[in-house]
Design a protein around this motif. Structure first.
Motif, PDB file in Angstrom:
ATOM      1  N   SER A  24      -3.028  24.150 -28.416  1.00  0.00           N
ATOM      2  CA  SER A  24      -3.072  25.613 -28.353  1.00  0.00           C
ATOM      3  C   SER A  24      -4.039  26.197 -29.374  1.00  0.00           C
ATOM      4  N   SER A  29      -7.265  25.388 -13.712  1.00  0.00           N
ATOM      5  CA  SER A  29      -5.864  25.172 -14.065  1.00  0.00           C
ATOM      6  C   SER A  29      -5.755  24.239 -15.271  1.00  0.00           C
ATOM      7  N   PRO A  30      -4.648  24.302 -16.020  1.00  0.00           N
ATOM      8  CA  PRO A  30      -4.460  23.407 -17.168  1.00  0.00           C
ATOM      9  C   PRO A  30      -4.564  21.932 -16.794  1.00  0.00           C
ATOM     10  N   LYS A  31      -4.026  21.543 -15.621  1.00  0.00           N
ATOM     11  CA  LYS A  31      -4.098  20.149 -15.188  1.00  0.00           C
ATOM     12  C   LYS A  31      -5.549  19.725 -14.969  1.00  0.00           C
ATOM     13  N   GLU A  37      -7.245  19.327 -18.308  1.00  0.00           N
ATOM     14  CA  GLU A  37      -6.714  18.115 -18.938  1.00  0.00           C
ATOM     15  C   GLU A  37      -7.410  16.874 -18.380  1.00  0.00           C
TER      16      GLU A  37
END
Length: 570
Positions: free
Chosen positions: A39, A483-485, A488
């Motif tokens: 974060s 998106s976060p995925k 990542e």
């Protein structure tokens, strides 16, 4: 993020620092790290805290100046989205989405070359591994060496090094004499348990096979060297020795072929004696003044080089101790032009390291300290159906590599080889490893090689269902990946080159297996979190397929590096 992107950010920091350190003798070393807490951003830098004291300023104030100057640099646009200051002066950066998304395009454009570099150009390295005595089939310890050595060689090659894979055959000494005597006893009709059977003989079934072929006057050939034709005369011990050694070298060749390992060169210990290299090495050591006579033996002053005691080189009976030919062998490695030599051996060789290195320093021919490097591995325990397996019928006293391949593949050599290679490389070499054959046969997430290969196959299936031109995905718009995925997964792809660089630097190819498991996990998670083959959003569908294709490419690259196949279907 990609290495070149990190280099760009380092350059931005250096440009921002230039006017601040002007007129001083400071040479800032900008180090970028990944924040422990995601974060906080994508990159952290503590350069302001390092420079605050010598510049006699407050670290947060310095960080504020740096951030303002950095964001004002033209090169920051499109690369850095935001920057903030945390704690006593940490600078946290958020990388622009477009910079993160570009990773997928880089992977697709570079293909099989993604992760490779030319950083090792001009560096000649020899990696010696397996190096089994030709006295029996290869055991699981040799298999661990084969997996480690072959993957390490691929690592060095991927970074531009000139690499030679070498197998050193210990074809001289007591063990070879024991082999010849064992085969001779079998040829005379004796077997283990008979009164006439030598106490120190090898008892495996392979001894009977060699004896039978010797009596049949067969001819055998190894991967190099002259063929050996048996005389059939049970009293001809030299013919038995030559035939048995060549027979077992041929069998080991077949085991290595099944394991998918090839060597560039085979070096025979016997040649060191035949060519006078051992005697020459001993004479050089004597002439150096680093030896002395005591009790009828010749000693090397290894304590001069950090050993706990001096070591005998030549015993009172005139024979050399085992480390002397090792010194002669490594002198030849250095003279053959290898500026780095790596030996992969069992942990029982630990005692030889200090004396071999001492011998190489004592000859005083310019060999660097710490030459050669050693990677020592611990034992492998084989479990099957909940019980430890210790004995192979063919070997007589241990589990062979061929056993492990056969059991782990249930008759499928490729499947067995993939499992054995992945499993044996999946732990750091200096840790003991339990190889569970039942896990290797699993078709579930419990089997790590299946888990990784299934990620590759899953992507292949999705791309086949799409039916489009995969090559066209390299040019699609990647901006829908938000998106976060997705970020990542993009970050994981970007880290692959760094993984290879770190694994090479630490001589730890197990890190590649760790990475592949993590990448497969991210891919499976992404697959279940987001639909790829959308019907109502063509740009997003193509972007997600591009990300999937890039992931497939990196999985394929990593699996190829450790010698494991990447099946399209499972």
């Amino acid at each position: 993020m990609l290495a070149q992107q990190k280099q760009q950010i380092v350059a931005l920091f250096q440009a921002a620092l230039a006017p601040i350190v002007a007129g001083t003798d400071l040479t800032p070393n900008v180090v970028l790290e990944r924040p422990r807490d995601p974060s906080h951003g994508d990159i952290a830098c503590n350069i302001a805290m390092q420079l605050a004291k010598p510049l006699k300023t407050n670290p947060r104030e310095l960080a504020t100046r740096l951030v303002a100057a950095l964001l004002a640099e033209p090169g920051a646009e499109g690369l850095i989205e935001a920057a903030d200051i945390a704690g006593p002066g940490f600078i946290n950066l958020r990388v622009a989405a477009s910079a993160k998304q570009s990773v997928a395009r880089s992977v697709l454009e570079q293909g099989a070359a993604f992760g490779s570099s030319t950083s090792g150009a001009g560096h000649h390295v020899i990696i010696e591994f397996v190096s089994a005595n030709p006295t029996g089939p290869l055991h699981v310890g040799h298999g661990r060496q084969a997996a480690l050595g072959d993957a390490m060689a691929s690592l060095f090659l991927s970074q531009g090094h000139d690499v030679t894979r070498e197998f050193y055959y210990n074809d001289a000494g007591v063990q070879i004499a024991t082999l010849a005597n064992s085969v001779q006893a079998r040829a005379r009709g004796f077997k283990p348990g008979d009164a006439e059977w030598p106490e120190s003989a090898y008892n495996g079934d392979y001894i009977a096979d060699i004896a039978a072929d010797f009596l049949a006057k067969k001819t055998v050939s190894a991967s190099d060297g002259e063929p050996a034709t048996a005389s059939g005369d049970v009293d001809d011990l030299e013919s038995i020795r030559r035939f048995a050694v060549t027979y077992l070298r041929n069998e080991q060749d077949q085991d290595l072929q099944a394991f998918g390992v090839k060597f560039d060169n085979y070096y025979l210990e016997s040649s060191l004696y035949a060519d006078g290299k051992v005697d020459t090495a001993v004479k050089t050591l004597v002439d150096s003044g680093k030896t002395y006579e005591d009790g009828g033996a010749l000693w090397l002053k290894t304590t001069d080089y950090g050993d706990d005691k001096d070591r005998v080189m030549r015993k009172s009976d005139g024979t050399y101790t085992y480390f002397v030919p090792d010194v002669a062998y490594h002198i030849q490695k250095f003279r053959r032009g290898f500026d780095q030599a790596i030996n992969i051996q069992g942990s029982d060789h630990h005692g030889t390291i200090a004396r071999v290195r001492a011998g190489l320093q004592a000859v005083d021919i310019g060999i660097p300290q710490g030459y050669p490097d050693y990677v020592l591995h611990k034992m492998v325990t084989v479990m099957k159906d909940g019980e430890e397996v210790k004995i192979s019928k063919r070997a007589g006293s241990y589990v062979t590599v061929r056993d492990l391949i056969d059991w782990s593949g249930a008759g499928d050599v490729t499947r067995g080889r993939d499992a054995v290679r992945f499993f044996l490389i999946s732990r750091k070499a200096d840790t003991e490893f339990v190889f569970d054959v039942n896990v290797a046969l699993e078709t579930s997430d419990e089997n790590p090689v299946y888990y990784v290969q299934y990620a590759h196959a899953r992507i292949c299936s999705a791309l086949a269902n799409w039916g489009g031109d995969v090559a066209s995905l390299a040019s699609v718009d990647l901006s829908p990946l938000t998106s976060p995925k997705e970020f990542e997964l993009l970050a994981k792809l970007a880290s692959y080159p760094e993984v290879l660089e770190r694994a090479l630097g630490e001589l730890g190819p197990h890190q590649v297996a760790f990475y592949l498991r993590e990448l497969a996990g991210d891919l499976h998670s992404y697959y279940f979190a987001h639909k790829w083959l959308l019907d109502d959003d063509e740009p997003l569908k193509l972007a997600r397929l591009a990300l999937a294709a890039a992931t497939r490419q990196v999985l394929r690259n990593g699996l190829a590096l450790i010698g494991v196949s990447a099946p399209d279907k499972m």
